[in-house]
Design a protein around this motif. Structure first.
Motif, mmCIF file in Angstrom:
data_model
loop_
_atom_site.group_PDB
_atom_site.id
_atom_site.type_symbol
_atom_site.label_atom_id
_atom_site.label_comp_id
_atom_site.label_asym_id
_atom_site.label_seq_id
_atom_site.Cartn_x
_atom_site.Cartn_y
_atom_site.Cartn_z
ATOM 1 N N LEU A 81 -92.183 -52.668 2.674
ATOM 2 C CA LEU A 81 -92.551 -53.116 4.015
ATOM 3 C C LEU A 81 -91.420 -52.853 5.003
ATOM 4 N N LEU A 82 -90.172 -53.061 4.559
ATOM 5 C CA LEU A 82 -89.038 -52.734 5.430
ATOM 6 C C LEU A 82 -88.953 -51.231 5.647
ATOM 7 N N ASP A 83 -89.262 -50.461 4.573
ATOM 8 C CA ASP A 83 -89.300 -48.994 4.732
ATOM 9 C C ASP A 83 -90.354 -48.590 5.751
ATOM 10 N N ALA A 84 -91.489 -49.302 5.755
ATOM 11 C CA ALA A 84 -92.553 -48.968 6.696
ATOM 12 C C ALA A 84 -92.106 -49.210 8.131
ATOM 13 N N VAL A 85 -91.364 -50.318 8.370
ATOM 14 C CA VAL A 85 -90.835 -50.572 9.720
ATOM 15 C C VAL A 85 -89.902 -49.444 10.140
ATOM 16 N N ALA A 115 -91.887 -46.210 10.813
ATOM 17 C CA ALA A 115 -92.620 -46.233 12.077
ATOM 18 C C ALA A 115 -91.692 -45.963 13.255
ATOM 19 N N LEU A 116 -90.473 -46.495 13.198
ATOM 20 C CA LEU A 116 -89.559 -46.330 14.326
ATOM 21 C C LEU A 116 -88.898 -44.963 14.345
ATOM 22 N N PHE A 117 -88.413 -44.502 13.158
ATOM 23 C CA PHE A 117 -87.565 -43.302 13.134
ATOM 24 C C PHE A 117 -88.142 -42.154 12.301
ATOM 25 N N GLY A 118 -89.258 -42.362 11.607
ATOM 26 C CA GLY A 118 -89.808 -41.294 10.775
ATOM 27 C C GLY A 118 -89.010 -41.073 9.512
ATOM 28 N N ALA A 119 -88.180 -42.034 9.098
ATOM 29 C CA ALA A 119 -87.358 -41.910 7.892
ATOM 30 C C ALA A 119 -87.200 -43.299 7.299
ATOM 31 N N VAL A 120 -86.871 -43.341 5.987
ATOM 32 C CA VAL A 120 -86.641 -44.608 5.302
ATOM 33 C C VAL A 120 -85.197 -44.626 4.832
ATOM 34 N N PRO A 121 -84.593 -45.814 4.715
ATOM 35 C CA PRO A 121 -83.159 -45.882 4.399
ATOM 36 C C PRO A 121 -82.874 -45.612 2.926
#
Length: 991
Positions: A44-48, A51-57
Motif C-alpha cells: 500500500l505504501l508502494d502504491a502511494v 501514484a506520485l512518482f511512478g516508482a516504488v522505493p
C-alpha cells in the motif's frame, strides 16, 4: 500534503480493486496497518509512491513487476490517489507497463504505461482545466507541488526503519551517499570536480612548460655538441656561447689565408693550361692534314659511287611500284580462283558465266532468302515454345506432388498445437503459483528457524528471571540495610546532638544554655557518611534490578513473539511441511522455466501451420495455372508447325534453307568482285612496266638491270655524303688553325708541365673549401646557439609564475577535496553534508531523549577518520548514565530502533525544511516495534502522539499484537489464494 483516498487494482497481491479511505483512517490522527507476513501491507505504501512518482522505493523498485499474477486478464493494473497539496485537491491515476494476454489468439501483448492528473477543485494558475495526461508532465507537476523528489519523499514520508538502522551504523562513505541524495549537494561536488579538473589542466600546462624548458636546453646541448650538467642553466649557456664566438674568430682568420693561397695557385695553373692547349692544337692540325693525304684515292671512288646512285633514284622508284603491281595482280588472280571454288562448293554450276550474269542470279536468290526471314523467327519461337511445353508439364507434376506432400504435413499439426497450448497453460499456472509457494516456503523457513530458536529463548528467559530474582533479593537486602542504618542513626541522634553541645551554647532542641544530663551513645554510632554509602549501594542495586527486569522483559517479549509466530507447531512438523513445500516449489519452478521455450514452440508451430497452409494453396494455384497455359500453348505450336514444314522444302528447317540461299548469294557476289579486280590489276601492271623502261633509258643506263645495280639505299647515300663533307671540313679547319696568329712560333714537339700546377691548385682549393666550411659551421652554430639561448631564457621566464600559480591552485584543490592542509580531511561537499547532519542530529536528539527517558543523545563528530580517511560525518550517541560517548553500533536492538526512528523523524524534519516542500500532514512508519518492551513502547507512542498534533496523520505498519490493543483505528490486510483484501477495523478494541 494530506492523503484522502487510495485505490489499487491488480497491483501487487491485490487482484481486485481495493480502496483505502485515509480520511476515515486518520480521523483519530493515528492508525495501524497490520496483517500476515506477505499479505501486502508495504505494498500500500508502494502504491502511494507509485501514484506520485511512478516508482516504488528500495529493492522492490528494481524488479519492475507490479502487476498481480492472480488478477483477471481484463482487469487493468492501476493505482488512483486523491490528495491535497498546497491547498489544491487532485486525483492521480497511474498504470505501469505490463504484459497481458492477447484478446484474439494466443500470446501476450505489452500494455503501455499511463498517467493522468485531474484537479478536483480550483485549477491552479497556468494549469489546463482538463488536467494532464503525459507521464513526464504529471511527474514534474507532482514534484513541483511536493517540493521534493522521489528519493527525498521515500525518506521523509515513508520512513523505512531498516534503512535508518543501516544509516545509523554506516561508515562515512555510505552515509555520504544517502545525504547527497536527500540534500542535493551535487553543486558542491561540481565545485570539487571543477577544482580537480582545473588542477589537472594547469598541471598539464605546467608540465608542458617544464618540458619546453627541457627541450630547449636539450636542443642547445645538441647544437653545442656537449652533454649538459645536471644543474645546467643560464651560466652554462652563456659559457658555451662565449666558446662558440671564439671558434668563429679562429675560423675567419684561417679562411682569409686559405683564400689568398688558392687564388695564387689557380693563376699559375691557368697560364700553363693555356700554353699546353696551343701545343695540342698545332699538333692536331698537322696530324689531320697527314691523314687526309693518305685517303685521297678512296675519297675519289666514293664521289663516283655517289653520282651514279643519284642518277638511279628515279628508276628504282618506278621499278618498286612495278613489283607491287605484279604482286597485287597475283593476289587478285588467286582470289578469283578461290571465289570460283567456293561457288562450286555451294552446288552452283554456272561458275564460268560473265560478271553481269553472276550479279543477276545473285539478286534473284537474295529476294528468295529475304522472303524466308520471317519464318526463321517463327521457327526459333517454335523451339522455345516446345521447351516451354516440357517445363509446364514438369511444373504441373511438381506442384501437384508438392500440394500432396504439404497436405500430409498439415494432418498432424493441429493436434500438436493443441498439446503445446495445454503444456504452456500448465507452465503459466505454475509460474503464477510460484510466488505464493515461494512466500509459503520463506514463511515456513522463518517459522522453522523460530521453532529451533525456542529452547534457547526459553533458557534465556529462565536465566533472566533468575537474574532478576537475584537482583531483587540483593536490592531488598540493600534496602533493609539502609532502613536499619537510618533507624539506628535516628536512635543515636540525641547522642550525636549532645556531642555537638558546647559550654554556654544554646541547645538546638530546647534552646537552654544549660546541659545538665546530655545523652550518651549506648552502642555503635551510625554517621551520615555510613548512611549515604548504604543509600548509594541501595540505588545501585535498584538500577541493577531495573536492568535485570528490562532484560527479563526483552527475553520474555522475544519468546512471546517467537511463540506467536510458531503457534504451537513442532520443529519436526515444520521441517516436514517445509520439505513438502520445497518439493512442490521445485516442481513448479521446473515447469515454469519451460514457459519461454513452450511460448516459442507454440509460436513456431502456429507459424508453421500458417506457412504450410499458404504454401499448399500456392502450389495448387501454380498447378492449375501451369496446366491452362500448357493447353493454350500446345494449340499454337501445332498450327505454326504446318507453316514451317511447307517453307523448309528438302532442308531440315527454314533457317537451314535460308542460310544456304544466303551462302550462294555471298559466293556469287564475291566471284563477280574478284573477276572485276583481276582485269583492272592486269591493265595497271602493263602500264607500270613500260614506264620503268623509259626512265632507265633517260637516266643514261643501258638497261633497267644496270640502273638497279647502281642504285644505293638512303643510308649509304647519306654516309657517302657525310664522309666527303667531313674530309673537306677537316682539311679547311686544319689549315685555318695553323694560320692563327697566336699559334705562330709554336712547334708540335713542344712540352708544357701542367700536372704539378694542377696538384698545387687542388691542394689550395681543398684548404680554402675546408676553411669556408669550418667558418660556416662555426657561424651557423653560434647563430643557432644564440637563438636557442634566447628561447631558453623566454621559457624559463614563463615557467616561474606558472609554478607559483600551480602551487597555490594545488594546495587549494587539496583543501577543497579534503587533503593537504585540510586537518579534518573533509571535502567541501562533506563539510556541507556535515552541517546538514549536525542539524539532523539536533532535531533527532529531541525525540531520542524523550524516547530513552533522557538517557541518550546524538553527537555529531567532524573529526578525521582512522588512518587519515575522510571525516565530518561521524554520528555517535552520548549515554548520560555513564557520561561517555560511544558508537551507535553498541546499542541494543530496542535502543537501535529508538535511535533509528528518532533519526528518521529528525531527518524528515530537516529535509522538509531544506527543500521548502509542502506541509507534510501524512506520515508512515514501517515496522520495527517488535523490539520494544511495554514501557518503552509507551514512550514511543507518546512521541508519535506528538507527531499527530496539529492535524498530522501518522500511519504505523506493523504486525505487533500489542499495537492492536493501543490503536483504535486499524486497517487489516487479509491474505488468500485469490489475492489480498482490505478490512477497516475501528473503535471496539480501544475500549
Amino acid at each position: 500534503m494530506r492523503l484522502h483516498r487510495l485505490e489499487v487494482a491488480a497491483f501487487g497481491p491485490y487482484a481486485q480493486r481495493e480502496t483505502v479511505d485515509f480520511d476515515a483512517l486518520g480521523a483519530d490522527g493515528l492508525f495501524l496497518l497490520h496483517g500476515d507476513t506477505g499479505a501486502g501491507k508495504t505494498t500500500l505504501l508502494d502504491a502511494v509512491a507509485f501514484a506520485l512518482f511512478g516508482a516504488v522505493p528500495g529493492a522492490r523498485g528494481q524488479v519492475k513487476r507490479l502487476r498481480c499474477d492472480l488478477a483477471d486478464a481484463d482487469t487493468v493494473t492501476e493505482v488512483a490517489l486523491e490528495l491535497t497539496v498546497q491547498g489544491h485537491r487532485l486525483r492521480i491515476v497511474r498504470s505501469p507497463e505490463y504484459q497481458r494476454p492477447k484478446r484474439r489468439g494466443d500470446g501476450y501483448t505489452t500494455q503501455q504505461a499511463k498517467a493522468s492528473l485531474r484537479w478536483l477543485g480550483e485549477v491552479p494558475e497556468g494549469q489546463p482545466a482538463e488536467g494532464l495526461t503525459r507521464i513526464d508532465e504529471v511527474s514534474r507537476t507532482v514534484q513541483r507541488l511536493l517540493g521534493m523528489n522521489a528519493e527525498q519523499f521515500f525518506q521523509v514520508v515513508l520512513l523505512p526503519q531498516g534503512e535508518f538502522a543501516r544509516f545509523l551504523r554506516a561508515d562515512t562513505t555510505e552515509r555520504e551517499q544517502l545525504l547527497e541524495r536527500l540534500f542535493g549537494t551535487q553543486r558542491f561536488a561540481d565545485v570539487e570536480r571543477w577544482f580537480r579538473e582545473l588542477r589537472t589542466k594547469r598541471g598539464r600546462e605546467l608540465e608542458s612548460r617544464r618540458q619546453s624548458v627541457r627541450e630547449w636546453l636539450a636542443r642547445f646541448a645538441q647544437v653545442a655538441h656537449e652533454e649538459p650538467p645536471e644543474d645546467a642553466g643560464r651560466d652554462w649557456v652563456a659559457d658555451v656561447r662565449r666558446r662558440a664566438a671564439g671558434d668563429v674568430a679562429v675560423a675567419e682568420r684561417e679562411q682569409r689565408e686559405a683564400t689568398a693561397a688558392r687564388e695564387q695557385a689557380e693563376a699559375v695553373l691557368e697560364q700553363r693550361r693555356t700554353a699546353s692547349e696551343r701545343v695540342r692544337r698545332v699538333r692536331a692540325a698537322h696530324e689531320s692534314l697527314a691523314a687526309l693525304e693518305r685517303t685521297a684515292v678512296e675519297r675519289k671512288e666514293q664521289a663516283g659511287e655517289l653520282a651514279a646512285a643519284r642518277r638511279a633514284v628515279p628508276v628504282t622508284g618506278l621499278a618498286a611500284e612495278a613489283d607491287r603491281q605484279r604482286q597485287r595482280f597475283e593476289r587478285v588472280r588467286q582470289a578469283e580462283e578461290t571465289a570460283r571454288q567456293a561457288l562450286t562448293a555451294t552446288g552452283f554450276t554456272e561458275v564460268e558465266a560473265p560478271v553481269t550474269v553472276l550479279r543477276e542470279r545473285a539478286g534473284m536468290l537474295r529476294e528468295e532468302a529475304g522472303a524466308l526471314a520471317g519464318l526463321v523467327a517463327e521457327a526459333e519461337q517454335q523451339r522455345h515454345d516446345r521447351i516451354r511445353l516440357r517445363d509446364l508439364a514438369e511444373t504441373v507434376t511438381y506442384a501437384a506432388a508438392q500440394a500432396t506432400a504439404i497436405g500430409e504435413k498439415l494432418e498432424g499439426l493441429p493436434e500438436r498445437i493443441r498439446e503445446l497450448h495445454e503444456q504452456r497453460e500448465r507452465a503459466v499456472e505454475a509460474e503464477a503459483r510460484t510466488d505464493g509457494v515461494t512466500a509459503r516456503r520463506s514463511e515456513l523457513a522463518d517459522t522453522l528457524a523460530d521453532a529451533r530458536e525456542l529452547p534457547a529463548l526459553e533458557r534465556a528467559v529462565t536465566r533472566a528471571v533468575r537474574a532478576e530474582n537475584e537482583a531483587t533479593e540483593a536490592h531488598l537486602s540493600a534496602k533493609a540495610t539502609v532502613l536499619d542504618l537510618r533507624e539506628r542513626r535516628l536512635a543515636g541522634m540525641a547522642a550525636e546532638l549532645a556531642g555537638q553541645l558546647g559550654e554556654g551554647e544554646p541547645c538546638p532542641v530546647c534552646g537552654s544554655a544549660e546541659h545538665p544530663a546530655p545523652a550518651s551513645a549506648a552502642g555503635g554510632v551510625v554517621g551520615e557518611h555510613e548512611e549515604r554509602a548504604a543509600a548509594e549501594r541501595e540505588q545501585e542495586a535498584e538500577r541493577h534490578r531495573l536492568a535485570m527486569a528490562t532484560a527479563r522483559q526483552e527475553a520474555e517479549g522475544a519468546l512471546a513473539t517467537v511463540r506467536e509466530r510458531v503457534r504451537g507447531q513442532s520443529a519436526e512438523e515444520l521441517a516436514e511441511r517445509l520439505a513438502t513445500v520445497e518439493a512442490e516449489l521445485a516442481e513448479l519452478t521446473a515447469l515454469a522455466r519451460r514457459r519461454p521455450k513452450l511460448d516459442e514452440s507454440v509460436r513456431a508451430a502456429e507459424t508453421e501451420y500458417e506457412e504450410l497452409t499458404a504454401e499448399r494453396a500456392r502450389a495448387e494455384r501454380a498447378a492449375a495455372k501451369a496446366e491452362a497455359e500448357r493447353h493454350a500453348l500446345d494449340e499454337r505450336v501445332q498450327e505454326r508447325q504446318q507453316r514451317l514444314d511447307d517453307a523448309r522444302g528438302t532442308f531440315t528447317g527454314v533457317a537451314e534453307r535460308r542460310e544456304h540461299l544466303v551462302a550462294v548469294v555471298r559466293a556469287l557476289d564475291e566471284l563477280a568482285e574478284a573477276c572485276s579486280a583481276r582485269a583492272a590489276a592486269e591493265d595497271r601492271l602493263a602500264e607500270q612496266e613500260a614506264a620503268v623502261l623509259a626512265a632507265a633509258e633517260q637516266a643514261g643506263f643501258d638497261s633497267v638491270a644496270a640502273a638497279l645495280a647502281a642504285a644505293r639505299d638512303d643510308q649509304r647515300i647519306t654516309e657517302l655524303e657525310r664522309a666527303l663533307a667531313e674530309a673537306e671540313a677537316a682539311e679547311a679547319a686544319a689549315k685555318a688553325t695553323l694560320a692563327e696568329p697566336e699559334l705562330a712560333g709554336v712547334a708540335p714537339d713542344d712540352e708544357v708541365d701542367v700536372g704539378s700546377a694542377k696538384t698545387a691548385a687542388e691542394d689550395a682549393r681543398a684548404r680554402a673549401e675546408t676553411a669556408v666550411a669550418t667558418l660556416r659551421s662555426a657561424s651557423r652554430r653560434a647563430d643557432e646557439l644564440a637563438e636557442l639561448a634566447q628561447r631558453f631564457d623566454a621559457a624559463l621566464a614563463a615557467l616561474a609564475p606558472a609554478e607559483e600559480e600551480f602551487a597555490e591552485l594545488d594546495a587549494l584543490t587539496d583543501v577543497v577535496n579534503g587533503r593537504g592542509q585540510n586537518a579534518r580531511r573533509m571535502s567541501l561537499r562533506s563539510y556541507v553534508l556535515a552541517a546538514r547532519l549536525e542539524e539532523v542530529a539536533v532535531a533527532a536528539t529531541a525525540r531520542l531523549r524523550s524516547m530513552s527517558q533522557g538517557r541518550y543523545s546524538f553527537v555529531h563528530s567532524d573529526a578525521a577518520g582512522s588512518r587519515g580517511t575522510r571525516g565530518g560525518l561521524g554520528l555517535d550517541v552520548l549515554d548520560d548514565y555513564s557520561g561517555m560517548i560511544r558508537p551507535a553500533k553498541t546499542l541494543s536492538g530496542g535502543e537501535s530502533f529508538l535511535a533509528s526512528l528518532s533519526l528518521a523523524l529528525g531527518l524528515a524534519d530537516v529535509v522538509a525544511a531544506e527543500t521548502g516542500g509542502a506541509l507534510l500532514d501524512t506520515l508512515f512508519v514501517d515496522e520495527g516495534f517488535g523490539t520494544l518492551d511495554g514501557q518503552t513502547l509507551d514512550v514511543v507512542m507518546d512521541v508519535l502522539d506528538e507527531l499527530r498534533a496539529g492535524g498530522r496523520v501518522v500511519g504505523l505498519v506493523s504486525h505487533v499484537e500489542e499495537l492492536r490493543q493501543r490503536i483504535p483505528v486499524r486497517l487489516r490486510v487479509r491474505k488468500s489464494r485469490t489475492g489480498s483484501t482490505l478490512e477497516l477495523e475501528g473503535g471496539m478494541l480501544a475500549a
